[in-house]
Design a protein around this motif. Sequence first.
Motif, mmCIF file in Angstrom:
data_model
loop_
_atom_site.group_PDB
_atom_site.id
_atom_site.type_symbol
_atom_site.label_atom_id
_atom_site.label_comp_id
_atom_site.label_asym_id
_atom_site.label_seq_id
_atom_site.Cartn_x
_atom_site.Cartn_y
_atom_site.Cartn_z
ATOM 1 N N THR A 127 37.815 36.716 32.898
ATOM 2 C CA THR A 127 38.089 37.878 33.830
ATOM 3 C C THR A 127 36.865 38.280 34.501
ATOM 4 O O THR A 127 35.799 37.777 34.340
ATOM 5 N N HIS A 143 33.595 40.457 42.293
ATOM 6 C CA HIS A 143 34.660 40.896 43.240
ATOM 7 C C HIS A 143 34.628 40.506 44.672
ATOM 8 O O HIS A 143 35.570 40.070 45.271
ATOM 9 N N ALA A 147 36.552 37.673 46.584
ATOM 10 C CA ALA A 147 37.183 38.200 48.071
ATOM 11 C C ALA A 147 36.915 36.916 49.084
ATOM 12 O O ALA A 147 37.528 36.432 49.764
ATOM 13 N N LYS A 150 39.059 34.043 48.491
ATOM 14 C CA LYS A 150 40.365 34.039 48.997
ATOM 15 C C LYS A 150 40.358 33.871 50.501
ATOM 16 O O LYS A 150 41.273 33.255 51.004
ATOM 17 N N CYS A 155 43.871 32.023 50.408
ATOM 18 C CA CYS A 155 44.858 32.766 49.330
ATOM 19 C C CYS A 155 44.879 34.331 49.482
ATOM 20 O O CYS A 155 43.830 35.046 49.807
ATOM 21 N N SER A 156 45.982 34.912 48.928
ATOM 22 C CA SER A 156 45.954 36.342 49.055
ATOM 23 C C SER A 156 45.912 37.068 47.647
ATOM 24 O O SER A 156 45.584 38.370 47.482
ATOM 25 N N ARG A 157 45.963 36.110 46.366
ATOM 26 C CA ARG A 157 46.001 36.576 44.980
ATOM 27 C C ARG A 157 44.979 35.535 44.413
ATOM 28 O O ARG A 157 44.718 34.421 44.538
ATOM 29 N N VAL A 158 44.594 36.346 43.357
ATOM 30 C CA VAL A 158 43.784 35.346 42.343
ATOM 31 C C VAL A 158 44.491 34.159 41.826
ATOM 32 O O VAL A 158 43.921 33.220 41.614
ATOM 33 N N VAL A 159 45.963 34.592 41.241
ATOM 34 C CA VAL A 159 46.646 33.486 40.814
ATOM 35 C C VAL A 159 46.685 32.403 41.901
ATOM 36 O O VAL A 159 46.725 31.231 41.328
ATOM 37 N N ASP A 160 46.750 32.578 42.859
ATOM 38 C CA ASP A 160 46.623 31.563 43.977
ATOM 39 C C ASP A 160 45.567 30.596 44.055
ATOM 40 O O ASP A 160 45.451 29.486 44.030
ATOM 41 N N ARG A 163 45.671 28.461 40.629
ATOM 42 C CA ARG A 163 46.726 27.443 40.948
ATOM 43 C C ARG A 163 46.089 26.217 41.827
ATOM 44 O O ARG A 163 46.277 24.931 41.624
#
Length: 170
Positions: A127, A143, A147, A150, A155-160, A163
């Motif tokens: 995390t 953070h 940003a 991203k 990407c717009s999300r951390v999960v992206d 991935r």
Amino acid sequence: MSQGGAVVRMSPLCAMLLDGRQGLAIRRGRLSHPNGAVCSHVLDTLHLAIRTRSRMKTAVALSPGETLSLDIAPAPAKLQMVGEPLTFVRIRRNTASRTLDMSCLVAEFGLTRTEARVLAALVGGSTPLAYAAENAVSEHTVHKQIASLKVKLHCSRVVDLVRLAILFRA
């Protein structure tokens, strides 16, 4: 594998990967998953590969830091079964313990070494707070680096981000 998700033939290693304990399984000769949306996504990718006659890739999450990568390729027309198109599917297990090559991340995506380390930590399941504590930096700094990642990786999300890094590693 056929268009409807029927498994025609698989190797013993594939049978181990699709034993059901990891999510994807073979039930009554067809691909299945406890989450119907995951199974639908895999079958949609399979249909798209058949329809476009092109190779496709997808991934299925198993547990935090672990995925199955599926490389799907349409089989030649002469291998069809009673006119039904077939695909070849190669399945690989990816784990977070398989490290990312930092220099490749820097070169491929134009990241700084620090951003590459943050991305690798995210892929490993860390995390932002844990990464900040381990590296003696503020959580706010982490953070801001996320940003920046991203923006650079679109990407717009951390999960992206995670991935994308997993697919890059595969």
